[in-house]
Design an enzyme around this catalytic site. Structure first.
Site, PDB file in Angstrom:
ATOM      1  N   GLY A  64       0.775  -1.238   0.000  1.00 38.94           N
ATOM      2  CA  GLY A  64       0.000   0.000   0.000  1.00 38.94           C
ATOM      3  C   GLY A  64       0.807   1.290   0.000  1.00 38.94           C
ATOM      4  CB  ALA A  90       5.904  -0.624  14.080  1.00 38.78           C
ATOM      5  CG  ASN A  98       2.963   3.467   5.890  1.00 41.39           C
ATOM      6  OD1 ASN A  98       1.985   4.084   5.455  1.00 41.39           O
ATOM      7  ND2 ASN A  98       3.208   2.193   5.570  1.00 41.39           N
ATOM      8  CE1 TYR A 158      -6.354   2.675  11.015  1.00 43.76           C
ATOM      9  CE2 TYR A 158      -7.907   4.501  10.923  1.00 43.76           C
ATOM     10  CZ  TYR A 158      -6.823   3.819  10.391  1.00 43.76           C
ATOM     11  OH  TYR A 158      -6.219   4.285   9.252  1.00 43.76           O
ATOM     12  CE  LYS A 163      -3.760   5.400  11.502  1.00 45.28           C
ATOM     13  NZ  LYS A 163      -2.349   5.232  11.114  1.00 45.28           N
ATOM     14  CB  ILE A 196      -5.299   5.993  -0.218  1.00 45.70           C
ATOM     15  CG1 ILE A 196      -5.332   7.438   0.343  1.00 45.70           C
ATOM     16  CG2 ILE A 196      -4.262   5.854  -1.329  1.00 45.70           C
ATOM     17  CD1 ILE A 196      -5.609   8.519  -0.652  1.00 45.70           C
TER      18      ILE A 196
HETATM   19  N1  LIG Z   1      -5.231   3.668   2.730  1.00 45.20           N
HETATM   20  C1  LIG Z   1      -5.881   4.681   3.306  1.00 45.20           C
HETATM   21  O1  LIG Z   1      -6.830   5.267   2.758  1.00 45.20           O
HETATM   22  C2  LIG Z   1      -5.475   5.145   4.677  1.00 45.20           C
HETATM   23  C3  LIG Z   1      -6.286   6.088   5.306  1.00 45.20           C
HETATM   24  C4  LIG Z   1      -5.910   6.567   6.542  1.00 45.20           C
HETATM   25  C5  LIG Z   1      -4.733   6.124   7.130  1.00 45.20           C
HETATM   26  N2  LIG Z   1      -3.992   5.184   6.510  1.00 45.20           N
HETATM   27  C6  LIG Z   1      -2.784   4.723   7.200  1.00 45.20           C
HETATM   28  O2  LIG Z   1      -1.728   4.543   6.292  1.00 45.20           O
HETATM   29  C7  LIG Z   1      -0.860   3.506   6.763  1.00 45.20           C
HETATM   30  C8  LIG Z   1      -0.632   2.491   5.658  1.00 45.20           C
HETATM   31  O3  LIG Z   1      -1.883   1.857   5.371  1.00 45.20           O
HETATM   32  P1  LIG Z   1      -2.183   1.090   3.995  1.00 45.20           P
HETATM   33  O4  LIG Z   1      -3.521   1.538   3.581  1.00 45.20           O
HETATM   34  O5  LIG Z   1      -1.024   1.204   3.063  1.00 45.20           O
HETATM   35  O6  LIG Z   1      -2.326  -0.422   4.555  1.00 45.20           O
HETATM   36  P2  LIG Z   1      -1.693  -1.807   4.072  1.00 45.20           P
HETATM   37  O7  LIG Z   1      -2.428  -2.843   4.856  1.00 45.20           O
HETATM   38  O8  LIG Z   1      -1.674  -1.896   2.595  1.00 45.20           O
HETATM   39  O9  LIG Z   1      -0.181  -1.730   4.578  1.00 45.20           O
HETATM   40  C9  LIG Z   1       0.142  -1.780   5.943  1.00 45.20           C
HETATM   41  C10 LIG Z   1       1.511  -2.424   6.088  1.00 45.20           C
HETATM   42  O10 LIG Z   1       1.862  -2.394   7.485  1.00 45.20           O
HETATM   43  C11 LIG Z   1       2.424  -3.657   7.817  1.00 45.20           C
HETATM   44  N3  LIG Z   1       2.261  -3.914   9.252  1.00 45.20           N
HETATM   45  C12 LIG Z   1       1.135  -4.268   9.922  1.00 45.20           C
HETATM   46  N4  LIG Z   1       1.409  -4.411  11.229  1.00 45.20           N
HETATM   47  C13 LIG Z   1       2.727  -4.121  11.392  1.00 45.20           C
HETATM   48  C14 LIG Z   1       3.591  -4.063  12.512  1.00 45.20           C
HETATM   49  N5  LIG Z   1       3.169  -4.383  13.755  1.00 45.20           N
HETATM   50  N6  LIG Z   1       4.885  -3.694  12.327  1.00 45.20           N
HETATM   51  C15 LIG Z   1       5.344  -3.414  11.078  1.00 45.20           C
HETATM   52  N7  LIG Z   1       4.581  -3.472   9.983  1.00 45.20           N
HETATM   53  C16 LIG Z   1       3.288  -3.806  10.133  1.00 45.20           C
HETATM   54  C17 LIG Z   1       1.672  -4.653   6.948  1.00 45.20           C
HETATM   55  O11 LIG Z   1       2.377  -5.883   6.841  1.00 45.20           O
HETATM   56  C18 LIG Z   1       1.543  -3.889   5.649  1.00 45.20           C
HETATM   57  O12 LIG Z   1       2.653  -4.125   4.807  1.00 45.20           O
HETATM   58  C19 LIG Z   1      -1.539   2.931   8.017  1.00 45.20           C
HETATM   59  O13 LIG Z   1      -0.978   3.528   9.174  1.00 45.20           O
HETATM   60  C20 LIG Z   1      -2.978   3.358   7.851  1.00 45.20           C
HETATM   61  O14 LIG Z   1      -3.677   3.430   9.070  1.00 45.20           O
HETATM   62  C21 LIG Z   1      -4.336   4.674   5.300  1.00 45.20           C
END
Ligand SMILES: NC(=O)c1ccc[n+]([C@@H]2O[C@H](COP(=O)([O-])OP(=O)(O)OC[C@H]3O[C@@H](n4cnc5c(N)ncnc54)[C@H](O)[C@@H]3O)[C@@H](O)[C@H]2O)c1
Length: 253
Positions: A17, A61, A87, A153, A157, A188
């Site tokens: 992501g 993390a 992230n 969540y 945040k 996203i």
């Molecule tokens: N996609 C969106 O619209 C959106 C919206 C708001 C916030 N976010 C934030 O963006 C960040 C990335 O989200 P994304 O949408 O790319 O999700 P995603 O699930 O595609 O990627 C998340 C990644 O984090 C890794 N992960 C999970 N737990 C972990 C840990 N304990 N230690 C290390 N790595 C770990 C996963 O293996 C994965 O590769 C997150 O913090 C999410 O909350 C995303």
């Protein structure tokens, strides 16, 4: 010269992501990038496609000791980091009526404590840098307006949002060359959003509030802002919060 030439970056959750897109964009702009993820295979795949300017390391993390190892291995591979993107994340669904304390703690251990540990390790490592340095924390629109289906969540945040400002102000007061900002994406197109927004039938479920009017954004929409905030172009920006949501904060789906 590219926008991040000479910079060394760590990106957590880089195997998927947003973390994947951010890592690729940083490398395209000349940075050397350490990709960490709890899913090492995924991080290795991304790093391998980037090439010699990237390495992959296993990291939970939320693991305090591991942060020291990540910093040391970054120094050994490339040098002291100038950029950290906190992230890594996961979503544990649950309203205030059905979220257990264990679920709340698990969510916050990764999404809030993990960001705290990352900021602390980064400030310690970066405070003596002679180049400007930047910490970017992935918060969410959930921090700004709440999300009833994801109470834990949204709490995590919200904590990231205010902690970011505290870190930024501390660095400013101490005259450290470190800026710290938070991003607040929504909708996203990543595996996390697909998992929470799209049912087994493949149909969108707008009751999660994660698919805004105008459709889903692309991970590069977030990565582009990360490049800017990581670069010295944003030298006068710290303690800020930046939605990347196509206006969903003001005009929800
Ligand atoms: N996609 C969106 O619209 C959106 C919206 C708001 C916030 N976010 C934030 O963006 C960040 C990335 O989200 P994304 O949408 O790319 O999700 P995603 O699930 O595609 O990627 C998340 C990644 O984090 C890794 N992960 C999970 N737990 C972990 C840990 N304990 N230690 C290390 N790595 C770990 C996963 O293996 C994965 O590769 C997150 O913090 C999410 O909350 C995303």
């Amino acid at each position: 010269m590219s926008r991040l030439t000479g910079k060394i970056a760590i990106v957590t959750g880089a195997g998927s992501g947003l973390g994947k897109a951010i890592s690729e964009s940083f490398a395209e702009q000349g940075a050397q990038v350490v990709l960490t993820d709890i899913d090492l295979v995924a991080a290795k795949n991304v790093a391998g496609a980037i090439g010699a300017s990237a390495i992959a390391l296993h990291q939970d993390a939320a693991d305090e000791q591991r942060w020291d190892v990540i910093m040391q291995e970054t120094r050994d591979a490339f040098g002291t980091p100038h950029i950290l993107v906190n992230n890594a994340g996961l979503v544990i669904p649950g309203t205030i009526e059905d979220c257990s304390l264990d679920q709340f703690r698990k969510q916050n251990s990764v999404m809030l404590e993990g960001v705290f540990l990352g900021c602390r390790a980064a400030v310690k490592a970066m405070k003596s840098n002679d180049q400007p340095s930047s910490i970017i924390n992935l918060s969410s629109m959930a921090a700004l307006q709440g999300y009833s289906p994801f109470v834990a969540y949204a709490a995590a945040k919200g904590g990231v949002r205010s902690m970011t400002k505290s870190v930024a102000l501390h660095c400013k007061e101490q005259n450290y060359p470190i800026r710290c900002n938070s991003l607040h994406p929504a909708g996203i197109d990543t595996p996390m959003v697909r998992q929470e927004s799209v049912g087994a039938s493949g149909a969108a479920t707008p009751e999660t509030g994660m698919i805004p009017l105008g459709g889903l954004g692309h991970p590069n929409d977030v990565a582009a802002l990360c490049v800017y905030l990581a670069s010295d172009e944003s030298r006068f920006m710290t303690a800020g919060e930046y939605p990347v949501d196509n206006g969903a904060l003001y005009k929800p789906a």
